[in-house]
Design a protein around this motif. Structure first.
Motif, PDB file in Angstrom:
ATOM      1  N   ASN A 250      -3.830  -3.886 -12.079  1.00  0.00           N
ATOM      2  CA  ASN A 250      -4.591  -4.811 -11.237  1.00  0.00           C
ATOM      3  C   ASN A 250      -3.938  -4.990  -9.861  1.00  0.00           C
ATOM      4  N   ARG A 251      -2.619  -4.953  -9.869  1.00  0.00           N
ATOM      5  CA  ARG A 251      -1.907  -5.085  -8.599  1.00  0.00           C
ATOM      6  C   ARG A 251      -2.213  -3.871  -7.711  1.00  0.00           C
ATOM      7  N   ILE A 252      -2.213  -2.677  -8.346  1.00  0.00           N
ATOM      8  CA  ILE A 252      -2.530  -1.453  -7.582  1.00  0.00           C
ATOM      9  C   ILE A 252      -3.989  -1.501  -7.109  1.00  0.00           C
ATOM     10  N   ALA A 253      -4.870  -1.967  -7.988  1.00  0.00           N
ATOM     11  CA  ALA A 253      -6.303  -2.033  -7.642  1.00  0.00           C
ATOM     12  C   ALA A 253      -6.534  -2.976  -6.468  1.00  0.00           C
ATOM     13  N   SER A 254      -5.697  -4.000  -6.373  1.00  0.00           N
ATOM     14  CA  SER A 254      -5.915  -4.994  -5.316  1.00  0.00           C
ATOM     15  C   SER A 254      -5.607  -4.427  -3.925  1.00  0.00           C
ATOM     16  N   ILE A 255      -4.922  -3.277  -3.881  1.00  0.00           N
ATOM     17  CA  ILE A 255      -4.598  -2.682  -2.571  1.00  0.00           C
ATOM     18  C   ILE A 255      -5.893  -2.441  -1.785  1.00  0.00           C
ATOM     19  N   ASN A 256      -6.892  -1.880  -2.481  1.00  0.00           N
ATOM     20  CA  ASN A 256      -8.189  -1.625  -1.808  1.00  0.00           C
ATOM     21  C   ASN A 256      -9.338  -2.382  -2.475  1.00  0.00           C
ATOM     22  N   GLN A 257      -9.022  -3.440  -3.211  1.00  0.00           N
ATOM     23  CA  GLN A 257     -10.030  -4.162  -4.003  1.00  0.00           C
ATOM     24  C   GLN A 257     -10.855  -3.186  -4.839  1.00  0.00           C
ATOM     25  N   ALA A 258     -10.117  -2.331  -5.545  1.00  0.00           N
ATOM     26  CA  ALA A 258     -10.791  -1.254  -6.283  1.00  0.00           C
ATOM     27  C   ALA A 258     -11.337  -1.716  -7.633  1.00  0.00           C
ATOM     28  N   GLU A 259     -12.414  -1.046  -8.022  1.00  0.00           N
ATOM     29  CA  GLU A 259     -12.961  -1.226  -9.372  1.00  0.00           C
ATOM     30  C   GLU A 259     -12.076  -0.401 -10.315  1.00  0.00           C
ATOM     31  N   VAL A 260     -11.778  -0.954 -11.501  1.00  0.00           N
ATOM     32  CA  VAL A 260     -10.939  -0.225 -12.467  1.00  0.00           C
ATOM     33  C   VAL A 260     -11.805   0.234 -13.636  1.00  0.00           C
ATOM     34  N   ARG A 261     -11.768   1.538 -13.902  1.00  0.00           N
ATOM     35  CA  ARG A 261     -12.502   2.084 -15.064  1.00  0.00           C
ATOM     36  C   ARG A 261     -11.517   2.409 -16.178  1.00  0.00           C
ATOM     37  N   GLU A 262     -11.876   2.013 -17.393  1.00  0.00           N
ATOM     38  CA  GLU A 262     -10.997   2.237 -18.543  1.00  0.00           C
ATOM     39  C   GLU A 262     -10.878   3.725 -18.857  1.00  0.00           C
ATOM     40  N   ASP A 304      -4.112   3.885   3.260  1.00  0.00           N
ATOM     41  CA  ASP A 304      -4.895   4.405   4.385  1.00  0.00           C
ATOM     42  C   ASP A 304      -6.092   5.239   3.916  1.00  0.00           C
ATOM     43  N   THR A 305      -6.571   4.946   2.707  1.00  0.00           N
ATOM     44  CA  THR A 305      -7.787   5.621   2.211  1.00  0.00           C
ATOM     45  C   THR A 305      -8.858   4.565   1.957  1.00  0.00           C
ATOM     46  N   ASP A 306     -10.078   5.037   1.668  1.00  0.00           N
ATOM     47  CA  ASP A 306     -11.144   4.081   1.320  1.00  0.00           C
ATOM     48  C   ASP A 306     -11.391   4.102  -0.196  1.00  0.00           C
ATOM     49  N   ILE A 307     -10.398   4.591  -0.950  1.00  0.00           N
ATOM     50  CA  ILE A 307     -10.604   4.732  -2.394  1.00  0.00           C
ATOM     51  C   ILE A 307     -10.664   3.345  -3.056  1.00  0.00           C
ATOM     52  N   ASP A 308     -11.822   3.026  -3.594  1.00  0.00           N
ATOM     53  CA  ASP A 308     -11.953   1.712  -4.233  1.00  0.00           C
ATOM     54  C   ASP A 308     -12.457   1.850  -5.676  1.00  0.00           C
ATOM     55  N   ILE A 309     -12.043   2.943  -6.300  1.00  0.00           N
ATOM     56  CA  ILE A 309     -12.310   3.105  -7.740  1.00  0.00           C
ATOM     57  C   ILE A 309     -11.107   3.816  -8.341  1.00  0.00           C
TER      58      ILE A 309
END
Lengths: 367, 101
Positions: A250-262, A304-309
């Motif tokens: 979740n901490r990593i996901a918060s970098i780009n407010q990414a959705e996390v898939r199991e 510096d990417t737009d990766i949000d998944i």
């Protein structure tokens, strides 16, 4: 008439054959009622079933039976195996459980039901199954146009897979008693029957052993005694149920407010074992010692990417990468990680180089 | 971003050319819904001429893969370049797909 003559049966047996032809659609109907009921029964009770199969005895087969011992039967009702159902289970100890369930949901004709498993003399051979003669109770199915559906008897055979192997082979050889069988082959068959029975017992013992082991792992996990839990498939699975990597993911996901898939973490277990971890305690230490650096690696990869998944495995993947780099494994170790995760490919070398370039600017690489 | 289709009995070939960025992903999402109807077969996503993939593009790939998995088909991702390979790996989705050179 021509068919009856073909079978060369007496008048009594011909009448039974006529009844059989008339009643055959009912047997088929019963089959359709019984098989799904049995399947639901075994599955809802968590038993491992290999097959539930049923057949209505073929006309030719019945004629053969009548030609041999037709005088034994007063009517078609006395022949209980016209409809035969078979439940084949993985484990021999589940046969008794199925029998108990069958006894509850069907009307069992106890006088005519036999446990052939207990019929052997000490020196006899064979490995047989449990047969119940049953009727469909009205609570299960009722049809006013065909009340006989609740009266017609049928057989349910319950066997382990190995008992089934034995029964099929025995049927194929045609030997059922020592009168027909030369002594030499009788002895070989006896040895085989004994071996199958022992194998069935061993399978049950292994199943029970594994169940006990899993209970022990669960109990140690609940008590937090991580040092006592081996890092194997069961230990890792049980540990994952505590969701230990969620905080980092979740901490990593918060970098780009990414959705996390199991995604499953299990494929990463070999990499953890290779790193010398033996217990869940080792894994806990590995997590604590590397989580900050794994997060920093993700920050450099993603910021510096737009990766949000992201896959939920990204945390453990980065933990493993970081640990290898800290141990001086360099690009070669990274290529190995990708070979395990992605499958071996020359492209993994390039991936390793790209990741190494990202990581080498990080503080932990320069300590 | 252009998409080329070739359909045979066994597989659906989808050739992707250009940049699958957020805007392009929105433009081609209808085409991907059409591709998903063939998810009971093999779908080959030829990325030889695909220069870039964004998260939105990744989502299109993931949705297709999920459909194929449910319908008994499969998705083959063919000839991705190094930077797209890096995106698949970094995000943890690489092993979900059958990658082909």
């Amino acid at each position: 008439m021509a068919e009856e003559l073909k079978y060369d049966l007496d008048l009594h047996c011909q009448m039974i054959m006529d009844d059989y032809r008339e009643r055959k659609p009912l047997y088929e109907k019963m089959k359709e009622i019984i098989v799904p009921r049995l399947l639901t029964l075994v599955k809802s009770n968590g038993l491992m079933v290999d097959a539930v199969e049923a057949r209505v005895k073929k006309e030719k087969s019945l004629a053969g039976k009548l030609a041999l011992k037709g005088h034994k039967y007063a009517s078609l009702d006395d022949i209980t195996d016209i409809l035969g159902v078979r439940v084949i289970l993985f484990y021999a100890d589940d046969v008794d459980k199925v029998a108990a369930y069958v006894g509850k949901v069907f009307d069992v004709d106890w006088d005519n039901s036999v446990d052939k498993r207990k019929m052997h003399e000490l020196d006899s051979f064979g490995y047989l199954s449990l047969h119940y003669v049953c009727r469909i109770p009205k609570e299960m199915y009722e049809d006013a146009a065909h009340p006989e559906i609740n009266e017609i008897r049928f057989e349910i055979q319950m066997r382990s897979a190995l008992q089934h192997v034995w029964a099929s082979m025995e049927h194929d050889t045609g030997y059922k008693s020592d009168i027909e069988c030369p002594r030499e082959y009788l002895r070989m068959l006896s040895r085989l029957a004994g071996m199958l029975e022992m194998a069935d017992d061993e399978f049950v013992r292994i199943k029970n052993g594994i169940a006990t082991y899993r209970r022990k792992v669960e109990s140690l996990m609940q008590k937090g005694e991580f040092e006592s839990i081996p890092l194997d498939g069961d230990g890792f699975k049980s540990y994952l149920s505590l969701r230990p990597f969620d905080a980092l993911t979740n901490r990593i996901a918060s970098i780009n407010q990414a959705e996390v898939r199991e995604m499953p973490m299990m494929p990463m277990l070999p990499l953890l074992k290779e790193m010398g971890m033996q217990t869940i305690g080792d894994l806990e230490r590995f997590l604590r010692e590397n989580e900050e650096d794994a997060y920093n690696l993700a920050l450099n990869q993603l910021a510096d990417t737009d990766i949000d998944i992201l896959a939920s495995t990204v945390s453990l993947q980065n933990l493993i990468i970081v640990a290898h780099l800290k141990n001086g494994g360099g690009k070669r170790a990274l290529k190995h990680v990708y070979d395990v995760l992605n499958g071996e490919s020359p492209h993994n070398e390039r991936l390793a180089e790209m990741q190494y370039d990202v990581a080498r600017k990080l503080a932990f690489m320069n300590k | 971003m252009t998409i080329e289709f070739k359909e045979s009995e066994k597989e659906l070939y989808v050739g992707l050319t250009g940049r699958l960025d957020t805007a392009a992903a929105a433009e081609v999402s209808g085409e991907f819904e059409r591709i998903a109807k063939s998810a009971d077969r093999t779908i080959v996503l030829d990325c030889t001429n695909l220069e870039y993939i964004s998260s939105s593009g990744l989502r299109l790939f993931l949705t297709l893969r999920k459909e194929a998995s449910a319908k008994g088909g499969k998705v083959i991702v063919r000839k991705i370049n190094d930077s797209i390979r890096n995106v698949f790996t970094m995000t943890g989705f690489y092993s979900l797909f059958e990658m082909e050179d």
